[in-house]
Design a protein around this motif. Structure first.
Motif, mmCIF file in Angstrom:
data_model
loop_
_atom_site.group_PDB
_atom_site.id
_atom_site.type_symbol
_atom_site.label_atom_id
_atom_site.label_comp_id
_atom_site.label_asym_id
_atom_site.label_seq_id
_atom_site.Cartn_x
_atom_site.Cartn_y
_atom_site.Cartn_z
ATOM 1 N N PHE B 41 0.864 -1.160 0.000
ATOM 2 C CA PHE B 41 0.000 0.000 0.000
ATOM 3 C C PHE B 41 0.908 1.217 0.000
ATOM 4 O O PHE B 41 1.682 1.420 0.937
ATOM 5 C CB PHE B 41 -0.854 -0.085 1.275
ATOM 6 N N ASN B 47 -1.447 10.327 -5.957
ATOM 7 C CA ASN B 47 -2.635 9.470 -5.863
ATOM 8 C C ASN B 47 -3.924 10.268 -5.738
ATOM 9 O O ASN B 47 -5.004 9.717 -5.893
ATOM 10 C CB ASN B 47 -2.525 8.553 -4.636
ATOM 11 N N SER B 48 -3.814 11.547 -5.415
ATOM 12 C CA SER B 48 -5.009 12.347 -5.165
ATOM 13 C C SER B 48 -5.048 13.575 -6.065
ATOM 14 O O SER B 48 -4.073 14.325 -6.128
ATOM 15 C CB SER B 48 -5.000 12.776 -3.695
ATOM 16 N N PRO B 49 -6.140 13.809 -6.778
ATOM 17 C CA PRO B 49 -6.236 14.990 -7.633
ATOM 18 C C PRO B 49 -6.096 16.277 -6.833
ATOM 19 O O PRO B 49 -5.483 17.240 -7.308
ATOM 20 C CB PRO B 49 -7.646 14.890 -8.225
ATOM 21 N N ALA B 50 -6.638 16.300 -5.604
ATOM 22 C CA ALA B 50 -6.570 17.525 -4.797
ATOM 23 C C ALA B 50 -5.125 17.857 -4.433
ATOM 24 O O ALA B 50 -4.718 19.024 -4.479
ATOM 25 C CB ALA B 50 -7.406 17.381 -3.535
ATOM 26 N N GLU B 102 -9.455 16.868 1.575
ATOM 27 C CA GLU B 102 -9.002 15.500 1.311
ATOM 28 C C GLU B 102 -8.178 14.974 2.501
ATOM 29 O O GLU B 102 -8.335 13.814 2.900
ATOM 30 C CB GLU B 102 -8.157 15.492 0.037
ATOM 31 N N GLY B 106 -8.554 11.676 4.990
ATOM 32 C CA GLY B 106 -7.441 10.764 5.241
ATOM 33 C C GLY B 106 -7.158 10.593 6.721
ATOM 34 O O GLY B 106 -6.805 9.517 7.188
ATOM 35 N N ILE B 118 -6.537 6.714 6.780
ATOM 36 C CA ILE B 118 -5.334 5.998 6.332
ATOM 37 C C ILE B 118 -4.079 6.440 7.075
ATOM 38 O O ILE B 118 -3.015 5.879 6.874
ATOM 39 C CB ILE B 118 -5.097 6.177 4.810
#
Lengths: 163, 163
Positions: B41, B47-50, B102, B106, B118
Motif C-alpha cells: 500500500f 494518488n489524489s487529484p486535490a 481531502e 485521510g 489511512i
C-alpha cells in the motif's frame, strides 16, 4: 458613465445573490438514502465537514450579497464594500474547492486509499450536490468579475495609461 | 513613506515566496508505504487529484512570487501586480481548501460513506502533508495581508476620511 457603472454593479450583485441563495437551498435540501446488505445508508450534507462549511459560506455570502445590494450605492461605505467583496470571493472559492474535493471522492472514489464511490447508491444526493456546486461556481465567477471590475474602475485614475 | 512601504512589501513577498516553495517541496517529497494483509500500500501525492492541484498551485505561486519580487518596485507594472496578487491569493486559498478537505478524510475518514482513515498506516505521508498544508496556509495569510495592505494604500487617496 457613473450611472452605467452603478447599473452593471447592481446587476452583477443580483446575479451573485441569486446564485449563492440557490447553492445554499439546493445543498441543504440534498438528501437520499439507500439500503445495502440490509444496512440502511443515509446521505445528507451534514455528514461531511466540507459540505457543512459550503452551506455556511454560501449562506454568509447570500446575507452579505443582500446587504451589499442596498449599500453599494452609498459612497461612504464604498471602500469597505470593495474590501469585503474580495473577502467574500475568497470565502466562496475556499468553500467550493473543499466541497469539490469531497464530491470528487464521492463520485470516483480513491482506489489507492480504498475509498469506494458512493454516487451509485445515492444518485439523488449526488445530483443535488452537483447542482449546488454549479450554482456556487457561478457565484464565485460573478464575484471575480465584480472584483476585477471594481479594481479596474477604482485603480484607473491612479495609473493613467501612458501614450 | 514610499521607502517604508517598499520594504514592507518586499519583506512580505520574501515570506510568501519562502512559504510557497516550502509547501511545494514538502508535498512533493511526501511518500510512505505500508503492508496490510500482504497487500503493498503506497501513498504519495500523485494518488489524489486535490494534492496534485495543491502542488501545481503552490509551484505557480512560487514562480510568480519570485518574478513579482523583482518587478514590484517598477511602477509601470504596479497595477498588474495588484490584480495578479488577488488572483494568486484566490488560487492558494482554493488549493489549500481542496487539499485540506481531502486530508481531513485521510485523517479521520468518513464513517457515513464507509471511508476509513489511512494516517494510521502511512504516518510519514500524513506528517508531510500536514507540514505542506501549514506552509501553504502561512503563504495564503501573507498574500491576504499583502492584498489588504496594497488595497488600503492604493484606495486611500480615493476615499479621504471625513472628520
Amino acid at each position: 458613465m457613473a450611472k452605467t457603472k452603478r447599473i452593471i454593479t447592481i446587476l452583477l450583485r443580483l446575479l451573485a445573490f441569486g446564485a449563492t441563495l440557490t447553492a445554499t437551498v439546493v445543498m441543504v435540501t440534498s438528501h437520499d438514502s439507500a439500503e445495502v446488505l440490509n444496512l440502511k445508508f443515509s446521505a445528507k450534507y451534514t455528514n461531511s465537514p466540507a459540505f457543512k462549511f459550503y452551506v455556511i459560506a454560501e449562506a454568509i455570502a447570500s446575507g452579505y450579497g443582500l446587504i451589499a445590494l442596498f449599500l453599494c450605492s452609498k459612497s461612504s461605505v464604498e471602500r469597505l464594500i470593495v474590501i469585503l467583496d474580495v473577502v467574500v470571493a475568497m470565502l466562496l472559492t475556499s468553500s467550493i474547492s473543499a466541497a469539490l474535493a469531497e464530491a470528487e471522492i464521492g463520485k470516483k472514489g480513491n482506489s489507492h486509499a480504498g475509498w469506494l464511490p458512493i454516487c451509485g447508491q445515492v444518485p439523488k444526493f449526488c445530483d443535488h450536490v452537483t447542482g449546488a456546486l454549479i450554482a456556487g461556481f457561478a457565484a464565485a465567477i460573478v464575484y471575480l468579475v465584480l472584483n476585477l471590475y471594481s479594481l479596474l474602475v477604482v485603480l484607473a485614475p491612479l495609473f493613467p495609461v501612458k501614450p
